[in-house]
Motif scaffolding. Structure first.
Motif, PDB file in Angstrom:
ATOM      1  N   THR A 284       0.940  -1.627  -0.425  1.00  0.00           N
ATOM      2  CA  THR A 284       0.144  -0.134   0.092  1.00  0.00           C
ATOM      3  C   THR A 284       0.967   1.359   0.078  1.00  0.00           C
ATOM      4  O   THR A 284      -0.023   2.656  -0.332  1.00  0.00           O
ATOM      5  CB  THR A 284      -0.958  -0.339   1.484  1.00  0.00           C
ATOM      6  N   GLU A 285       2.609   1.301   0.360  1.00  0.00           N
ATOM      7  CA  GLU A 285       3.342   2.171   0.113  1.00  0.00           C
ATOM      8  C   GLU A 285       3.664   1.984  -1.570  1.00  0.00           C
ATOM      9  O   GLU A 285       3.932   3.264  -1.782  1.00  0.00           O
ATOM     10  CB  GLU A 285       3.866   1.681   1.326  1.00  0.00           C
ATOM     11  N   VAL A 286       3.566   1.234  -2.279  1.00  0.00           N
ATOM     12  CA  VAL A 286       4.228   0.812  -3.491  1.00  0.00           C
ATOM     13  C   VAL A 286       3.016   0.803  -4.088  1.00  0.00           C
ATOM     14  O   VAL A 286       3.740   1.854  -5.607  1.00  0.00           O
ATOM     15  CB  VAL A 286       5.313  -0.267  -3.416  1.00  0.00           C
ATOM     16  N   ASP A 287       2.541   0.192  -4.795  1.00  0.00           N
ATOM     17  CA  ASP A 287       1.251   0.270  -5.829  1.00  0.00           C
ATOM     18  C   ASP A 287       0.475   0.932  -5.133  1.00  0.00           C
ATOM     19  O   ASP A 287      -1.227   0.816  -3.702  1.00  0.00           O
ATOM     20  CB  ASP A 287       0.779  -1.478  -5.866  1.00  0.00           C
ATOM     21  N   GLU A 288      -0.284   1.864  -6.342  1.00  0.00           N
ATOM     22  CA  GLU A 288      -1.823   2.690  -6.393  1.00  0.00           C
ATOM     23  C   GLU A 288      -2.834   1.924  -6.321  1.00  0.00           C
ATOM     24  O   GLU A 288      -4.141   1.805  -6.390  1.00  0.00           O
ATOM     25  CB  GLU A 288      -1.933   3.754  -7.888  1.00  0.00           C
ATOM     26  N   THR A 289      -2.684   0.639  -7.555  1.00  0.00           N
ATOM     27  CA  THR A 289      -3.975  -0.448  -7.264  1.00  0.00           C
ATOM     28  C   THR A 289      -3.876  -0.044  -5.805  1.00  0.00           C
ATOM     29  O   THR A 289      -5.408  -1.053  -5.751  1.00  0.00           O
ATOM     30  CB  THR A 289      -3.885  -1.264  -8.397  1.00  0.00           C
ATOM     31  N   ALA A 290      -3.140  -0.858  -5.024  1.00  0.00           N
ATOM     32  CA  ALA A 290      -3.575  -1.909  -3.737  1.00  0.00           C
ATOM     33  C   ALA A 290      -4.092  -0.406  -3.310  1.00  0.00           C
ATOM     34  O   ALA A 290      -5.109  -0.828  -2.531  1.00  0.00           O
ATOM     35  CB  ALA A 290      -1.857  -2.557  -3.124  1.00  0.00           C
TER      36      ALA A 290
END
Length: 181
Positions: free
Chosen positions: A33-39
């Protein structure tokens, strides 16, 4: 006779493996959730303070994450300061081992009645999508295809490798910080 003596050792090994996987997955949920916008988009509309738990019944290993706002999750370990909002529970250690060792998809385990959902089912679906996305990033494609319901068709190799490296780096950093504390 030898197999009877090895059964407790095998159970302890499975329990240790599932416990380790829950620790890694909890930290990896925070990282994705820090790395991926979709998540982040999947988790953005969770209530702030929402607590998600995955555990093995009755008192087996568990992981707890909290939604801190703006789609970000924070790994809390295996203890929460208040009751959780959503719990996905494996009915037996053997069932958790099948899923955590990627021998069985989460959806298949649920269909075979190996898991329980305690809480809002629509939120459980959101969390399962985030878990599937995480597994698609951090696992080799052949393993991920066995673990998730549907491997993302839009996930290309450079994107997968970059995000996987960023997630693993954040997981390792979190582990080191935990050991130091």
């Amino acid at each position: 006779m030898l197999s009877k003596r090895l059964q407790p050792i095998a159970f302890q090994a499975r329990r240790a493996y599932v416990d380790l996987m829950f620790q890694v997955m909890g930290r990896a949920l925070q990282a994705i959730t820090e790395v991926d916008e979709t998540a982040r988009e999947e988790t953005r509309f969770l209530p702030v303070g929402f607590l998600f738990e995955m555990q093995v019944m009755p008192a087996g290993p568990k992981l707890i994450v909290e939604h801190t706002g703006d789609g970000r999750l924070q790994y809390l370990g295996d203890e929460a300061s208040r009751p959780v909002d959503l719990s996905i529970q494996f009915k037996h250690m053997a069932h958790a081992f099948l899923v955590m060792s990627f021998q069985e998809k989460t959806a298949v385990a649920f269909a075979h009645d190996r898991m329980l959902v305690d809480g809002d089912v629509s939120l459980a679906i959101k969390m399962t999508r985030v878990l599937n996305r995480l597994e698609a990033f951090i696992l080799p494609k052949l393993v991920a295809e066995r673990a998730v319901k549907e491997y993302p068709a839009t996930l290309n190799l450079p994107n997968k490798l970059l995000n996987a490296a960023r997630i693993y780096l954040k997981v390792a950093t979190n582990l080191v910080e935990t050991v130091r504390a």
